[in-house]
Motif scaffolding. Sequence first.
Motif, PDB file in Angstrom:
ATOM      1  N   GLY A 174      20.253  41.259  67.675  1.00 31.85           N
ATOM      2  CA  GLY A 174      20.042  42.167  68.788  1.00 31.85           C
ATOM      3  C   GLY A 174      21.374  42.652  69.326  1.00 31.85           C
ATOM      4  O   GLY A 174      22.435  42.348  68.776  1.00 31.85           O
ATOM      5  N   THR A 234      23.597  42.954  72.908  1.00 28.60           N
ATOM      6  CA  THR A 234      23.850  42.759  74.329  1.00 28.60           C
ATOM      7  C   THR A 234      25.312  43.096  74.599  1.00 28.60           C
ATOM      8  O   THR A 234      26.164  42.930  73.720  1.00 28.60           O
ATOM      9  CB  THR A 234      23.600  41.303  74.793  1.00 28.60           C
ATOM     10  OG1 THR A 234      24.551  40.444  74.156  1.00 28.60           O
ATOM     11  CG2 THR A 234      22.180  40.851  74.462  1.00 28.60           C
ATOM     12  N   ILE A 245      19.185  46.532  66.284  1.00 27.16           N
ATOM     13  CA  ILE A 245      18.475  47.429  67.201  1.00 27.16           C
ATOM     14  C   ILE A 245      17.037  47.573  66.718  1.00 27.16           C
ATOM     15  O   ILE A 245      16.764  47.406  65.528  1.00 27.16           O
ATOM     16  CB  ILE A 245      19.148  48.816  67.311  1.00 27.16           C
ATOM     17  CG1 ILE A 245      19.230  49.539  65.945  1.00 27.16           C
ATOM     18  CG2 ILE A 245      20.542  48.697  67.908  1.00 27.16           C
ATOM     19  CD1 ILE A 245      18.043  50.396  65.628  1.00 27.16           C
ATOM     20  N   ASP A 255      18.025  50.387  72.646  1.00 25.60           N
ATOM     21  CA  ASP A 255      19.050  49.578  71.976  1.00 25.60           C
ATOM     22  C   ASP A 255      20.162  50.470  71.428  1.00 25.60           C
ATOM     23  O   ASP A 255      21.357  50.174  71.585  1.00 25.60           O
ATOM     24  CB  ASP A 255      18.446  48.798  70.793  1.00 25.60           C
ATOM     25  CG  ASP A 255      17.481  47.701  71.210  1.00 25.60           C
ATOM     26  OD1 ASP A 255      17.485  47.292  72.386  1.00 25.60           O
ATOM     27  OD2 ASP A 255      16.718  47.240  70.330  1.00 25.60           O
TER      28      ASP A 255
END
Length: 194
Positions: free
Chosen positions: A83, A85, A103, A108
């Motif tokens: 993912g 962040t 993503i 995202d």
Amino acid sequence: MRTSAVIPVLVIDDIGTARPLAEALVAGGLRVLEVTLRTDCALEAMQEMKKVPGAIVGAGTVVDTAQFAAVMDAGAEFIVSPGLTERLSAPIIESGVPYLPGIANAGDIMRGLDLGLTHFKFFPAEASGGLKALKALAAPFYQCRFCPTGGISEATAPEWLAFDPVLCVGGSWVVGGSMADVEAKARAANVLRD
């Protein structure tokens, strides 16, 4: 992302298999090797695989800054995360190491663009809507390039690779069986884009 059509996604349970596996994959033409941080011996496996001439060894399933620090100490040549962040991405971007964050939707991608990123892992590819979903996402984000991972098979990889924004795919189908089998699967995977 342009080195090989397929990036093997590797889960190493037995450190004794790390180097022979890397040798078989590289001999088959797949030099970019993603070692996932899903096992206790993943960092050691990366270090063993880095001893294979021609291997480009990176860390996958990096989910926090502590793991990022550990894989950099182990010599990771690229970072893949499931993912995206800002807390994880910022130090990776600052380090300059190649980074492929995961993503699954427009938000995202926009977060990644805000961080200056344009190359992403589309994950989990099949569960997130497959090639149809990626085509829908890629249209407004024309500047982005992707490595779909998650549910990609030898049978479906050519269709993904035929889509211009896809530079490579991640796959685990190339491992399994004897090292001769792995080398043969790697050779077959290496020409999927041709």
